[in-house]
Scaffold this motif. Sequence first.
Motif, PDB file in Angstrom:
ATOM      1  N   ASP A  33      63.295   2.119 -24.709  1.00  0.00           N
ATOM      2  CA  ASP A  33      64.373   1.034 -24.630  1.00  0.00           C
ATOM      3  C   ASP A  33      65.001   0.877 -25.983  1.00  0.00           C
ATOM      4  O   ASP A  33      64.309   0.247 -27.154  1.00  0.00           O
ATOM      5  N   VAL A  34      66.409   1.375 -25.914  1.00  0.00           N
ATOM      6  CA  VAL A  34      66.889   1.292 -27.448  1.00  0.00           C
ATOM      7  C   VAL A  34      67.348  -0.095 -27.930  1.00  0.00           C
ATOM      8  O   VAL A  34      67.277  -0.353 -29.194  1.00  0.00           O
ATOM      9  N   THR A  35      67.186  -1.030 -27.043  1.00  0.00           N
ATOM     10  CA  THR A  35      67.244  -2.493 -27.122  1.00  0.00           C
ATOM     11  C   THR A  35      65.841  -3.188 -27.707  1.00  0.00           C
ATOM     12  O   THR A  35      66.042  -4.356 -28.067  1.00  0.00           O
ATOM     13  N   GLY A  36      65.125  -2.557 -27.819  1.00  0.00           N
ATOM     14  CA  GLY A  36      63.649  -3.103 -28.237  1.00  0.00           C
ATOM     15  C   GLY A  36      63.286  -4.038 -27.248  1.00  0.00           C
ATOM     16  O   GLY A  36      62.252  -5.083 -27.511  1.00  0.00           O
ATOM     17  N   LEU A  37      63.328  -3.627 -25.898  1.00  0.00           N
ATOM     18  CA  LEU A  37      63.056  -4.722 -24.763  1.00  0.00           C
ATOM     19  C   LEU A  37      63.641  -6.034 -24.875  1.00  0.00           C
ATOM     20  O   LEU A  37      63.167  -7.024 -24.484  1.00  0.00           O
ATOM     21  N   ARG A  38      64.936  -6.107 -25.383  1.00  0.00           N
ATOM     22  CA  ARG A  38      65.878  -7.313 -25.493  1.00  0.00           C
ATOM     23  C   ARG A  38      66.873  -7.200 -24.547  1.00  0.00           C
ATOM     24  O   ARG A  38      67.425  -8.331 -24.436  1.00  0.00           O
ATOM     25  N   GLY A  39      67.435  -6.254 -24.198  1.00  0.00           N
ATOM     26  CA  GLY A  39      68.711  -6.126 -23.466  1.00  0.00           C
ATOM     27  C   GLY A  39      68.582  -6.727 -22.184  1.00  0.00           C
ATOM     28  O   GLY A  39      69.702  -7.321 -21.747  1.00  0.00           O
ATOM     29  N   ASP A  40      67.469  -6.450 -21.327  1.00  0.00           N
ATOM     30  CA  ASP A  40      67.433  -7.060 -20.285  1.00  0.00           C
ATOM     31  C   ASP A  40      66.293  -7.987 -20.229  1.00  0.00           C
ATOM     32  O   ASP A  40      65.151  -7.773 -20.643  1.00  0.00           O
ATOM     33  N   PRO A  41      66.800  -9.392 -19.815  1.00  0.00           N
ATOM     34  CA  PRO A  41      65.529 -10.470 -19.956  1.00  0.00           C
ATOM     35  C   PRO A  41      64.444  -9.786 -19.016  1.00  0.00           C
ATOM     36  O   PRO A  41      63.290 -10.642 -19.129  1.00  0.00           O
ATOM     37  N   MET A  42      64.365  -8.890 -18.029  1.00  0.00           N
ATOM     38  CA  MET A  42      63.358  -8.779 -17.129  1.00  0.00           C
ATOM     39  C   MET A  42      62.441  -7.541 -17.768  1.00  0.00           C
ATOM     40  O   MET A  42      61.264  -7.432 -17.041  1.00  0.00           O
ATOM     41  N   MET A  43      63.074  -7.117 -18.662  1.00  0.00           N
ATOM     42  CA  MET A  43      62.165  -5.961 -19.301  1.00  0.00           C
ATOM     43  C   MET A  43      60.844  -6.296 -19.645  1.00  0.00           C
ATOM     44  O   MET A  43      59.898  -5.284 -19.659  1.00  0.00           O
ATOM     45  N   LEU A  44      60.778  -7.378 -20.454  1.00  0.00           N
ATOM     46  CA  LEU A  44      59.373  -7.654 -21.038  1.00  0.00           C
ATOM     47  C   LEU A  44      58.478  -8.000 -19.835  1.00  0.00           C
ATOM     48  O   LEU A  44      57.292  -7.768 -20.044  1.00  0.00           O
ATOM     49  N   ARG A  45      58.875  -8.444 -18.682  1.00  0.00           N
ATOM     50  CA  ARG A  45      57.891  -8.681 -17.677  1.00  0.00           C
ATOM     51  C   ARG A  45      57.319  -7.169 -17.107  1.00  0.00           C
ATOM     52  O   ARG A  45      56.285  -7.358 -16.648  1.00  0.00           O
ATOM     53  N   VAL A  46      58.450  -6.200 -16.953  1.00  0.00           N
ATOM     54  CA  VAL A  46      57.962  -4.958 -16.592  1.00  0.00           C
ATOM     55  C   VAL A  46      56.958  -4.421 -17.585  1.00  0.00           C
ATOM     56  O   VAL A  46      55.813  -3.964 -16.987  1.00  0.00           O
ATOM     57  N   ALA A  47      57.206  -4.773 -18.888  1.00  0.00           N
ATOM     58  CA  ALA A  47      56.140  -3.966 -19.901  1.00  0.00           C
ATOM     59  C   ALA A  47      54.834  -4.758 -19.679  1.00  0.00           C
ATOM     60  O   ALA A  47      53.820  -4.054 -19.572  1.00  0.00           O
ATOM     61  N   ALA A  48      54.913  -6.389 -19.301  1.00  0.00           N
ATOM     62  CA  ALA A  48      53.649  -6.852 -19.095  1.00  0.00           C
ATOM     63  C   ALA A  48      52.700  -6.586 -17.927  1.00  0.00           C
ATOM     64  O   ALA A  48      51.609  -6.717 -17.804  1.00  0.00           O
ATOM     65  N   GLU A  49      53.508  -6.242 -17.034  1.00  0.00           N
ATOM     66  CA  GLU A  49      53.076  -5.948 -15.617  1.00  0.00           C
ATOM     67  C   GLU A  49      52.583  -4.552 -15.200  1.00  0.00           C
ATOM     68  O   GLU A  49      51.832  -4.042 -14.477  1.00  0.00           O
ATOM     69  N   THR A  50      52.771  -3.515 -16.493  1.00  0.00           N
ATOM     70  CA  THR A  50      52.329  -2.339 -16.307  1.00  0.00           C
ATOM     71  C   THR A  50      51.572  -1.687 -17.346  1.00  0.00           C
ATOM     72  O   THR A  50      51.438  -2.841 -18.483  1.00  0.00           O
ATOM     73  N   GLU A  51      51.159  -0.660 -17.593  1.00  0.00           N
ATOM     74  CA  GLU A  51      50.415  -0.018 -18.542  1.00  0.00           C
ATOM     75  C   GLU A  51      50.873   0.918 -19.312  1.00  0.00           C
ATOM     76  O   GLU A  51      50.479   1.694 -20.027  1.00  0.00           O
ATOM     77  N   ALA A  52      52.490   1.041 -19.239  1.00  0.00           N
ATOM     78  CA  ALA A  52      53.003   1.848 -19.527  1.00  0.00           C
ATOM     79  C   ALA A  52      53.354   1.857 -21.312  1.00  0.00           C
ATOM     80  O   ALA A  52      53.183   1.098 -21.908  1.00  0.00           O
ATOM     81  N   GLY A  53      53.409   3.029 -22.093  1.00  0.00           N
ATOM     82  CA  GLY A  53      53.482   3.091 -23.315  1.00  0.00           C
ATOM     83  C   GLY A  53      54.916   2.564 -23.803  1.00  0.00           C
ATOM     84  O   GLY A  53      55.975   2.680 -22.774  1.00  0.00           O
ATOM     85  N   LEU A  54      55.357   2.111 -24.570  1.00  0.00           N
ATOM     86  CA  LEU A  54      56.379   1.480 -25.222  1.00  0.00           C
ATOM     87  C   LEU A  54      56.993   1.874 -26.495  1.00  0.00           C
ATOM     88  O   LEU A  54      56.381   2.203 -27.478  1.00  0.00           O
ATOM     89  N   VAL A  55      58.541   2.185 -26.325  1.00  0.00           N
ATOM     90  CA  VAL A  55      58.929   2.591 -27.598  1.00  0.00           C
ATOM     91  C   VAL A  55      60.024   1.549 -27.934  1.00  0.00           C
ATOM     92  O   VAL A  55      60.905   1.205 -27.165  1.00  0.00           O
ATOM     93  N   VAL A  56      59.734   0.722 -29.112  1.00  0.00           N
ATOM     94  CA  VAL A  56      60.540  -0.789 -29.381  1.00  0.00           C
ATOM     95  C   VAL A  56      61.422   0.014 -30.407  1.00  0.00           C
ATOM     96  O   VAL A  56      60.874   0.296 -31.602  1.00  0.00           O
ATOM     97  N   MET A  57      62.537  -0.182 -30.243  1.00  0.00           N
ATOM     98  CA  MET A  57      63.620   0.527 -31.341  1.00  0.00           C
ATOM     99  C   MET A  57      64.387  -0.673 -31.785  1.00  0.00           C
ATOM    100  O   MET A  57      64.710  -1.460 -31.397  1.00  0.00           O
TER     101      MET A  57
END
Length: 280
Positions: free
Chosen positions: A119-143
């Motif tokens: 996520d080029v916004t660092g998980l900030r662009g969509d307020p629901m992105m943090l929930r998706v990250a927290a509810e899954t075990e995906a790797g994360l790229v914070v830009m």
Amino acid sequence: MNFHWRIHGLDHDLTQRGLVMGIVNVTPDSFSDGGRYLDTGRAVEHALTLVAEGADILDIGGESTRPGADPVEEAEELKRVLPVIRALRSETKTLISIDTMKANVARAALEAGADIINDVTGLRGDPMMLRVAAETEAGLVVMHMIGTPRTMQKQPEYGDVVAEVQAYFAERLRILAELGIAPERVVLDPGFGFGKTLEHNIALMKALPTLAVQGRPVLVGISRKSMISKLLETDDVDDREWPTVALTSHTRELGARIVRVHEVKPNVEAMRMTEAILGQ
């Protein structure tokens, strides 16, 4: 220092061997290959070619993030990327990342078989992105990026670009940890060309060893970027290929553990040769 990246509960050791992320733009308007792989079949074929050339990760994107790019509707982005991800998941075990700023696209991509949210916004662009990250075990790229792709290159300013990017990474890691997201799931991307002038990019390049905040691996995405043309005084995108390979070698020597590139084979070779010389 040891570097690991946790994806779906599995730790990938990046201490001695870095990863090469191959770019698959399923878009009509990306800056260097827009439209070339918009067709699902061609995108899948290209992605499998990248795997054959040594790609460790396939980065699938359905929305251009070039400077000045217009947003894409969620339905259209899903239409572009999901068939590609599903097809690739049935053909290869190679890690797949979804390059998106939209939480619903990220969730759907993970359900279709993707492993990483980039996520080029660092998980900030969509307020629901943090929930998706927290509810899954995906790797994360914070830009790191200031503004949006449409506005990011309109006179970006920093007091100290290196210190501000370091502080941003520390703050993002703190917020993610508060949500129960392990730092081991995160890699950090300084965002070369995303709200930075040529001088900012060079400063970050020189300071690359200091950007591995809290010991998290650094991803470098500089493939075919305009800073190369500015330094070489050429407007031909094809002239950016070998300088990209040189930067892969240089950034790996400086400590980067992942490079995101268009041309996989020469960059894999550059990374492996550099690692051999480093004795890693």
